[in-house]
Scaffold this motif. Structure first.
Motif, short mmCIF file in Angstrom:
data_model
loop_
_atom_site.label_atom_id
_atom_site.label_comp_id
_atom_site.label_asym_id
_atom_site.label_seq_id
_atom_site.Cartn_x
_atom_site.Cartn_y
_atom_site.Cartn_z
N ILE A 44 59.63 41.54 49.87
CA ILE A 44 59.21 41.25 48.51
C ILE A 44 58.66 39.83 48.45
O ILE A 44 59.35 38.88 48.80
CB ILE A 44 60.39 41.40 47.53
N LEU A 45 57.41 39.71 48.04
CA LEU A 45 56.77 38.40 47.89
C LEU A 45 56.76 38.03 46.42
O LEU A 45 56.23 38.77 45.59
CB LEU A 45 55.35 38.44 48.44
N VAL A 46 57.34 36.88 46.10
CA VAL A 46 57.41 36.40 44.72
C VAL A 46 56.49 35.20 44.58
O VAL A 46 56.67 34.19 45.26
CB VAL A 46 58.85 36.01 44.32
N ILE A 47 55.48 35.31 43.71
CA ILE A 47 54.56 34.19 43.50
C ILE A 47 54.31 34.02 42.00
O ILE A 47 54.10 34.98 41.28
CB ILE A 47 53.22 34.39 44.23
N VAL B 230 68.15 46.31 53.67
CA VAL B 230 66.82 46.94 53.66
C VAL B 230 65.77 46.14 52.91
O VAL B 230 64.65 46.60 52.71
CB VAL B 230 66.90 48.37 53.06
N ILE B 231 66.09 44.92 52.46
CA ILE B 231 65.11 44.09 51.77
C ILE B 231 65.09 42.68 52.35
O ILE B 231 66.04 42.24 53.01
CB ILE B 231 65.38 44.00 50.24
N SER B 232 64.01 41.98 52.09
CA SER B 232 63.91 40.54 52.34
C SER B 232 62.99 39.96 51.26
O SER B 232 62.18 40.69 50.68
CB SER B 232 63.35 40.25 53.74
N ILE B 233 63.13 38.69 50.99
CA ILE B 233 62.34 38.05 49.94
C ILE B 233 61.66 36.80 50.47
O ILE B 233 62.28 35.96 51.14
CB ILE B 233 63.21 37.69 48.71
N THR B 234 60.38 36.68 50.18
CA THR B 234 59.59 35.47 50.44
C THR B 234 59.16 34.94 49.08
O THR B 234 58.51 35.65 48.32
CB THR B 234 58.36 35.79 51.31
N HIS B 235 59.52 33.71 48.76
CA HIS B 235 59.42 33.23 47.38
C HIS B 235 58.69 31.89 47.30
O HIS B 235 59.15 30.89 47.84
CB HIS B 235 60.84 33.08 46.81
N GLN B 236 57.54 31.89 46.63
CA GLN B 236 56.84 30.64 46.32
C GLN B 236 57.34 30.16 44.96
O GLN B 236 57.08 30.78 43.93
CB GLN B 236 55.33 30.85 46.28
N THR B 237 58.03 29.05 44.97
CA THR B 237 58.78 28.62 43.78
C THR B 237 58.00 27.69 42.84
O THR B 237 58.35 27.57 41.67
CB THR B 237 60.05 27.87 44.20
N GLY B 238 57.00 26.99 43.36
CA GLY B 238 56.45 25.86 42.64
C GLY B 238 57.34 24.65 42.87
O GLY B 238 58.51 24.77 43.25
N GLU B 239 56.80 23.47 42.66
CA GLU B 239 57.52 22.24 43.02
C GLU B 239 58.77 22.02 42.17
O GLU B 239 59.83 21.64 42.67
CB GLU B 239 56.59 21.04 42.89
N MET C 254 48.83 31.97 52.22
CA MET C 254 49.06 33.08 51.30
C MET C 254 48.41 34.40 51.76
O MET C 254 49.00 35.47 51.57
CB MET C 254 48.57 32.71 49.90
N PRO C 255 47.21 34.38 52.37
CA PRO C 255 46.69 35.66 52.87
C PRO C 255 47.65 36.36 53.83
O PRO C 255 47.85 37.58 53.76
CB PRO C 255 45.38 35.26 53.56
N GLN C 256 48.30 35.60 54.72
CA GLN C 256 49.26 36.19 55.66
C GLN C 256 50.52 36.66 54.93
O GLN C 256 51.07 37.72 55.23
CB GLN C 256 49.63 35.18 56.74
N LYS C 257 50.97 35.86 53.96
CA LYS C 257 52.17 36.25 53.22
C LYS C 257 51.93 37.56 52.47
O LYS C 257 52.81 38.42 52.40
CB LYS C 257 52.56 35.14 52.23
N LEU C 258 50.75 37.73 51.90
CA LEU C 258 50.42 38.99 51.22
C LEU C 258 50.34 40.15 52.21
O LEU C 258 50.82 41.25 51.94
CB LEU C 258 49.10 38.86 50.46
N ALA C 259 49.73 39.89 53.36
CA ALA C 259 49.61 40.95 54.37
C ALA C 259 50.97 41.45 54.83
O ALA C 259 51.14 42.64 55.13
CB ALA C 259 48.80 40.44 55.56
N ASP C 260 51.95 40.56 54.87
CA ASP C 260 53.29 40.91 55.35
C ASP C 260 54.19 41.50 54.27
O ASP C 260 55.33 41.88 54.55
CB ASP C 260 53.97 39.67 55.95
N ALA C 261 53.73 41.55 53.04
CA ALA C 261 54.54 42.02 51.92
C ALA C 261 54.41 43.52 51.71
O ALA C 261 53.41 44.14 52.09
CB ALA C 261 54.15 41.28 50.64
N ASP C 262 55.43 44.10 51.10
CA ASP C 262 55.39 45.50 50.65
C ASP C 262 55.31 45.58 49.13
O ASP C 262 54.76 46.54 48.58
CB ASP C 262 56.64 46.24 51.12
N LEU C 263 55.85 44.59 48.46
CA LEU C 263 55.87 44.52 47.00
C LEU C 263 55.66 43.08 46.59
O LEU C 263 56.25 42.16 47.17
CB LEU C 263 57.23 45.02 46.47
#
Length: 368
Positions: free
Chosen positions: A189-192, A218-227, A253-262
């Motif tokens: 899960i990519l959070v932006i 069964v999940i993992s999270i990649t999270h762009q938080t802002g400063e 970010m292109p790679q982060k999106l490519a690696d995301a499912d949601l």
């Protein structure tokens, strides 16, 4: 005329947000692919993000002292109007010095003075509108434009009849080309929330951690938080039993999106276009204070296409996010179906289509 033997000059103006600037960058890159002899100049606001972005991408930029007018008090509107008039004269000076063949306005208040000056000079002007609901600047400028490039067919009703070309939103080609590197079988899960983050999204996602721990295998999270929220978010994730990474900003970010499912995101036009290019299912939380509520309209269009779920900012909670994510855990096929529908909405040739039309207009102007 062979445009590889002619220094075509393109003036790109606009900004205020990355969602306005990056389409201009995509068009600029496409033009330079056609021939390195072409020349490009960006024009933006003095304190806009466009200065940093254009320089990072290797393009020349000049700035004008201009601010937005909409939503300000009477005094500030008067000051902004005065700056606008002054900036039109500044833009005329830029045009006289650079002598562009065509001016491209990519939206945002920074494009107003330059596009107005282009109209005064009776030079070719084209506009790019990323949102379903056009911004006030592009609505006003459209009467002077030779063509308006729109992302959504529904936008055509807001512009002069016959002026629109449905090109899609031009974005950097990397979003179409980057291949997935991460494939561990988990739902990533990519959070932006944009480069500045989104406090309400950050708060709700971290609030979902206890419930998401129930599906930690069964999940993992990649999270762009802002400063502003980076420290608090990282602290909250220490209670997570699933794999996670959180940073204020991701350069790849292109790679982060490519690696995301949601993807969980705001619904600015640029974000929507990038998520579609990557072909990802999304949960959109539109920014509630966007001009004319355009993010909600963008998000609903994707929901109607079957590629997204839309959640109102005022309604999001940690439990809501957790329940939606658990639903995808139980039904991974739905994620795949939504991803395919998102990919159907991508427009990989948007920048090329715009450059084709710009070159055509430049030829006509040169021949006249």
């Amino acid at each position: 005329m062979n445009w590889r033997e002619y220094d075509m000059k393109l003036l790109i103006t606009g900004g205020g947000t990355g969602g306005h600037v990056y389409p201009g960058i995509a068009v600029a890159r496409e033009l330079m692919k056609r021939g390195p002899e072409h020349k490009i100049m960006f024009v933006g606001a003095e304190h806009g993000v466009e200065t940093r972005i254009a320089k990072k991408e290797g393009f020349d930029i000049t700035t004008l002292d201009v601010t937005g007018i909409k939503g300000k008090g009477l005094f500030k509107k008067a000051v902004s109007a005065g700056r606008f008039i002054k900036s039109v004269f500044g833009a005329l000076d830029v045009i006289n010095r650079f002598q562009p063949d065509v001016t491209l306005g990519v939206g945002g208040y920074a494009s107003g003075p330059v596009a107005t000056a282009t109209a005064i000079k009776k030079m070719p002007l084209v506009l790019a509108e990323q949102n379903i609901s056009p911004g006030i600047t592009n609505k006003w400028l459209a009467r002077f434009a030779s063509k308006v490039f729109i992302t959504w067919p529904e936008s055509a009703a807001n512009f002069p009849e016959g002026s629109c070309i449905v090109s899609g939103n031009p974005i950097r080609q990397e979003f179409f080309e980057v291949k997935r590197e991460r494939d561990d079988g988990k739902i990533n899960i990519l959070v932006i929330g944009g480069s500045q983050g989104a406090a309400s999204i950050n708060k709700s996602i971290t609030g979902a951690i206890p419930s998401l721990n129930e599906v930690c295998s069964v999940i993992s999270i990649t999270h762009q938080t802002g400063e502003a929220d980076e420290n608090n978010v990282c602290q909250a994730y220490k209670d997570a039993k699933f794999n996670w990474i959180a940073k204020k900003f991701f350069d790849d970010m292109p790679q982060k999106l490519a690696d995301a499912d949601l993807v969980i995101s705001r619904a600015g036009a640029g974000a929507v276009a990038e998520i579609c290019a990557a072909g990802k299912a999304a949960i959109y939380v539109p920014y509630p204070y966007a001009a004319d509520d355009h993010q909600t309209k963008n998000a609903i269009a994707m929901e109607n296409a079957g590629a997204a779920i839309v959640v109102k900012d005022k309604e999001i909670t940690g439990e809501m996010f957790a329940e939606i994510i658990k639903g995808f855990v139980k039904n991974k096929n739905r994620l795949k179906e939504m991803a395919l529908l998102a990919k159907d909405g991508a427009k990989p040739h948007a920048a090329a289509m715009i450059v084709d039309e710009i070159l055509r207009l430049a030829r006509e102007a040169k021949a006249a």
